[in-house]
Design a protein around this motif. Structure first.
Motif, PDB file in Angstrom:
ATOM      1  N   ASN A 292     102.055  75.099  40.549  1.00  0.00           N
ATOM      2  CA  ASN A 292     101.066  75.674  41.324  1.00  0.00           C
ATOM      3  C   ASN A 292     100.627  77.048  40.438  1.00  0.00           C
ATOM      4  O   ASN A 292     100.718  78.110  40.689  1.00  0.00           O
ATOM      5  N   VAL A 293      99.709  76.597  39.488  1.00  0.00           N
ATOM      6  CA  VAL A 293      98.897  77.460  38.737  1.00  0.00           C
ATOM      7  C   VAL A 293      97.433  77.217  38.989  1.00  0.00           C
ATOM      8  O   VAL A 293      97.379  76.038  39.215  1.00  0.00           O
ATOM      9  N   LEU A 294      96.827  78.161  38.555  1.00  0.00           N
ATOM     10  CA  LEU A 294      95.190  78.120  38.587  1.00  0.00           C
ATOM     11  C   LEU A 294      94.745  76.758  37.958  1.00  0.00           C
ATOM     12  O   LEU A 294      93.918  75.873  38.305  1.00  0.00           O
ATOM     13  N   ALA A 295      95.204  76.578  36.443  1.00  0.00           N
ATOM     14  CA  ALA A 295      94.651  75.693  35.722  1.00  0.00           C
ATOM     15  C   ALA A 295      94.954  74.236  36.270  1.00  0.00           C
ATOM     16  O   ALA A 295      93.983  73.459  36.234  1.00  0.00           O
ATOM     17  N   VAL A 296      96.191  73.976  36.888  1.00  0.00           N
ATOM     18  CA  VAL A 296      96.462  72.697  37.413  1.00  0.00           C
ATOM     19  C   VAL A 296      95.671  72.603  38.745  1.00  0.00           C
ATOM     20  O   VAL A 296      95.322  71.308  38.973  1.00  0.00           O
ATOM     21  N   ARG A 297      95.596  73.547  39.438  1.00  0.00           N
ATOM     22  CA  ARG A 297      94.707  73.392  40.549  1.00  0.00           C
ATOM     23  C   ARG A 297      93.657  73.043  40.328  1.00  0.00           C
ATOM     24  O   ARG A 297      93.011  72.128  41.143  1.00  0.00           O
ATOM     25  N   ILE A 298      92.718  73.909  39.381  1.00  0.00           N
ATOM     26  CA  ILE A 298      91.358  73.209  38.977  1.00  0.00           C
ATOM     27  C   ILE A 298      91.321  72.064  38.468  1.00  0.00           C
ATOM     28  O   ILE A 298      90.388  71.180  38.962  1.00  0.00           O
ATOM     29  N   ALA A 299      92.428  71.358  37.607  1.00  0.00           N
ATOM     30  CA  ALA A 299      92.257  70.457  37.271  1.00  0.00           C
ATOM     31  C   ALA A 299      92.426  69.135  38.253  1.00  0.00           C
ATOM     32  O   ALA A 299      91.766  68.120  38.120  1.00  0.00           O
ATOM     33  N   VAL A 300      93.173  69.095  39.090  1.00  0.00           N
ATOM     34  CA  VAL A 300      93.563  68.252  40.414  1.00  0.00           C
ATOM     35  C   VAL A 300      92.232  68.411  41.141  1.00  0.00           C
ATOM     36  O   VAL A 300      91.815  67.221  41.423  1.00  0.00           O
ATOM     37  N   LEU A 301      91.681  69.382  41.535  1.00  0.00           N
ATOM     38  CA  LEU A 301      90.337  69.372  42.308  1.00  0.00           C
ATOM     39  C   LEU A 301      89.345  68.663  41.556  1.00  0.00           C
ATOM     40  O   LEU A 301      88.348  68.005  42.024  1.00  0.00           O
ATOM     41  N   ALA A 302      89.175  68.843  40.267  1.00  0.00           N
ATOM     42  CA  ALA A 302      88.084  68.303  39.499  1.00  0.00           C
ATOM     43  C   ALA A 302      88.411  66.940  39.316  1.00  0.00           C
ATOM     44  O   ALA A 302      87.399  66.027  39.353  1.00  0.00           O
ATOM     45  N   SER A 303      89.444  66.348  39.235  1.00  0.00           N
ATOM     46  CA  SER A 303      89.656  65.150  38.996  1.00  0.00           C
ATOM     47  C   SER A 303      89.407  64.036  40.170  1.00  0.00           C
ATOM     48  O   SER A 303      88.770  63.253  40.357  1.00  0.00           O
ATOM     49  N   ILE A 304      89.766  64.831  41.553  1.00  0.00           N
ATOM     50  CA  ILE A 304      89.489  64.176  42.629  1.00  0.00           C
ATOM     51  C   ILE A 304      87.876  64.122  42.968  1.00  0.00           C
ATOM     52  O   ILE A 304      87.444  63.190  43.560  1.00  0.00           O
ATOM     53  N   CYS A 305      87.304  65.438  42.722  1.00  0.00           N
ATOM     54  CA  CYS A 305      85.913  65.531  42.923  1.00  0.00           C
ATOM     55  C   CYS A 305      85.148  64.492  42.006  1.00  0.00           C
ATOM     56  O   CYS A 305      84.166  63.915  42.525  1.00  0.00           O
ATOM     57  N   ILE A 306      85.491  64.491  40.780  1.00  0.00           N
ATOM     58  CA  ILE A 306      84.670  63.166  39.935  1.00  0.00           C
ATOM     59  C   ILE A 306      84.833  62.025  40.369  1.00  0.00           C
ATOM     60  O   ILE A 306      84.012  61.078  40.246  1.00  0.00           O
ATOM     61  N   THR A 307      86.191  61.613  40.734  1.00  0.00           N
ATOM     62  CA  THR A 307      86.615  60.433  40.997  1.00  0.00           C
ATOM     63  C   THR A 307      85.641  59.846  42.427  1.00  0.00           C
ATOM     64  O   THR A 307      85.067  58.900  42.478  1.00  0.00           O
ATOM     65  N   GLN A 308      85.633  60.959  43.384  1.00  0.00           N
ATOM     66  CA  GLN A 308      84.737  60.709  44.691  1.00  0.00           C
ATOM     67  C   GLN A 308      83.330  60.571  44.300  1.00  0.00           C
ATOM     68  O   GLN A 308      82.628  59.818  44.882  1.00  0.00           O
ATOM     69  N   ALA A 309      83.014  61.436  43.230  1.00  0.00           N
ATOM     70  CA  ALA A 309      81.279  61.122  42.878  1.00  0.00           C
ATOM     71  C   ALA A 309      81.188  59.982  42.256  1.00  0.00           C
ATOM     72  O   ALA A 309      80.071  59.239  42.496  1.00  0.00           O
ATOM     73  N   PHE A 310      82.020  59.517  41.653  1.00  0.00           N
ATOM     74  CA  PHE A 310      81.994  58.179  40.750  1.00  0.00           C
ATOM     75  C   PHE A 310      82.017  57.056  41.606  1.00  0.00           C
ATOM     76  O   PHE A 310      81.030  56.069  41.954  1.00  0.00           O
ATOM     77  N   MET A 311      82.798  57.225  42.676  1.00  0.00           N
ATOM     78  CA  MET A 311      82.731  56.155  43.919  1.00  0.00           C
ATOM     79  C   MET A 311      81.637  56.147  44.835  1.00  0.00           C
ATOM     80  O   MET A 311      81.123  55.065  45.139  1.00  0.00           O
ATOM     81  N   MET A 312      81.116  57.204  44.918  1.00  0.00           N
ATOM     82  CA  MET A 312      79.655  57.308  45.709  1.00  0.00           C
ATOM     83  C   MET A 312      78.646  56.622  44.814  1.00  0.00           C
ATOM     84  O   MET A 312      77.828  56.028  45.356  1.00  0.00           O
ATOM     85  N   TRP A 313      78.579  56.687  43.560  1.00  0.00           N
ATOM     86  CA  TRP A 313      77.473  56.506  42.557  1.00  0.00           C
ATOM     87  C   TRP A 313      77.572  55.016  42.683  1.00  0.00           C
ATOM     88  O   TRP A 313      76.537  54.175  42.829  1.00  0.00           O
ATOM     89  N   LYS A 314      78.971  54.326  42.521  1.00  0.00           N
ATOM     90  CA  LYS A 314      78.917  52.937  42.616  1.00  0.00           C
ATOM     91  C   LYS A 314      78.486  52.439  44.010  1.00  0.00           C
ATOM     92  O   LYS A 314      78.048  51.247  44.156  1.00  0.00           O
ATOM     93  N   PHE A 315      78.784  53.017  44.990  1.00  0.00           N
ATOM     94  CA  PHE A 315      78.809  52.783  46.263  1.00  0.00           C
ATOM     95  C   PHE A 315      77.131  52.550  46.834  1.00  0.00           C
ATOM     96  O   PHE A 315      76.501  51.511  47.254  1.00  0.00           O
ATOM     97  N   ILE A 316      76.559  53.530  46.256  1.00  0.00           N
ATOM     98  CA  ILE A 316      74.886  53.669  46.424  1.00  0.00           C
ATOM     99  C   ILE A 316      74.334  52.437  45.456  1.00  0.00           C
ATOM    100  O   ILE A 316      73.189  51.835  46.035  1.00  0.00           O
ATOM    101  N   ASN A 317      74.774  52.298  44.495  1.00  0.00           N
ATOM    102  CA  ASN A 317      74.092  51.280  43.718  1.00  0.00           C
ATOM    103  C   ASN A 317      74.620  49.706  44.205  1.00  0.00           C
ATOM    104  O   ASN A 317      73.763  49.109  44.295  1.00  0.00           O
TER     105      ASN A 317
END
Length: 374
Positions: A292-317
């Motif tokens: 539970n440090v700032l760098a890990v929290r940012i990495a976790v949120l970034a990976s989740i947000c990027i994955t959700q954005a990628f899935m939405m892009w595939k969904f829209i296509n």
């Protein structure tokens, strides 16, 4: 003396079902070696590492909590051996479902090669998603996740897991690792392999990340939510293959897919961005499993947000492509109105023509040539 002619018969070609069954038999023999190893004292210690869960801890009973001791587990390097064994089990179950369920349906439906591969994929994944969703929901209810959402971040790190929780993650990792050899067993097309590798890698990355970072509570909730939406998609595709008029399931899936992405982001931000960010212990400690440090929290949120954005892009296509195909088939054909003229010519033009236009066969018929000559 009779001369024997050389046989021109080509060597027998092994069918796909025979090759798949042959690999399943080999994997079954390997799995049986580990199970038989439990029967002998010399090999029992080695076989136990593969078959049973490792790193268990017994917590003594307290007066406030329970009268019985609690058996909890944490992760370690020996979990790789357990994942390997249950990967073999997943390959065997995959072959059983393929041979005794999906292949029989394929013979009755007579699918094309493209539909055949997609039907097999949806059949396997729908069974796995349904089983995992029911199992995960049972864990959520038994451990009181639904009534108390703060358990997602309270008392972090969650380095101690119940038997059901650890076995769930071991099974998830084993299933998605088994997907790699299945690409060979199922004779996957070369053009489909990159797509398969991407989503297999995404599953392994997020499941292993939640397991190693002790975010197993959050990971379980997100997996159940995601698996439910994916199960609805694949079961809808199975019904679509049986009857192409059935498309209502896709409409429901489209709505739940968007809601699922939204809930995933809300739960992730609420747990990582607010819950863990306000925790008192925010020091990196590998011995206790505290990340539970700032760098890990940012990495976790970034990976989740990027994955959700990628899935939405595939969904829209996917939705745009599906809308274009639907509009192409449903577009009304432009019909040319027949030119109405006086006399018999208009009647002949309608009889001999297509959509009001005279064809060459009709214009050059013997009857027309006779009328012209007269």
């Amino acid at each position: 003396m009779a001369i024997r002619k050389k046989s021109t018969k080509s060597p027998p070609v092994l069918s796909h079902e025979f090759v798949l069954q042959n690999h399943a038999d080999i994997v079954s023999c390997v799995a049986m070696v580990f199970l038989l190893g439990l029967m002998f004292e010399i090999t029992a210690k080695a076989s136990i590492i593969f078959v049973t869960l490792q790193y268990n801890v017994t917590l003594p009973a307290t007066e406030e909590q329970a009268t019985e001791s609690a058996f909890l587990y944490y992760y370690g390097i020996k979990d790789l051996a357990t994942v390997f064994f249950y990967m073999l089990v997943a390959i065997i179950i995959h072959a059983i479902i393929q041979e005794y369920v999906l292949d029989k349906i394929n013979r009755r439906m007579h699918f094309s090669k493209t539909k055949h591969s997609k039907f097999n994929e949806s059949g396997q994944l729908s069974a796995f998603y349904l089983f995992s969703c029911v199992w995960g929901t049972f864990i959520l209810i038994s451990e009181n996740y639904i009534l108390d959402p703060t358990i997602l971040w309270r008392a972090y790190p969650h380095n101690l897991m119940t038997f059901q929780m650890k076995f769930f993650y071991i099974s998830q990792l084993a299933y998605w690792f088994h997907a790699f050899p299945e690409l060979y067993f199922q004779k996957t097309k070369k053009e489909d392999i990159p797509r398969q590798l991407v989503y297999i890698g995404l599953y392994l990355f997020h499941i292993a990340g939640a397991y190693l970072l002790n975010l197993n509570h959050l990971g379980l909730v997100l997996l159940v939510l995601h698996y439910f939406v994916e199960f609805l998609f694949h079961i809808s595709r199975l019904f679509y293959f049986s009857d192409e008029k059935y498309q209502k399931g896709f409409s429901l899936w489209a709505v739940l897919f968007v809601l699922g992405r939204l809930l995933t982001l809300i739960l992730s931000v609420l747990t990582v961005g607010f819950g863990l960010a306000r925790a008192e212990n925010q020091k990196l400690d590998f011995s206790t499993g505290n990340f539970n440090v700032l760098a890990v929290r940012i990495a976790v949120l970034a990976s989740i947000c990027i994955t959700q954005a990628f899935m939405m892009w595939k969904f829209i296509n996917f939705q745009l492509r599906r809308w274009r195909e639907h509009s192409t088939f449903q577009a009304p054909a432009v019909r040319k109105k027949p030119i109405v003229t006086k006399g018999r010519s208009s009647r002949k033009g309608t009889e001999n023509g297509v959509n009001g236009t005279v064809t060459s066969n009709g214009a050059d018929s013997p009857r027309n040539r006779k009328e012209k000559s007269s």
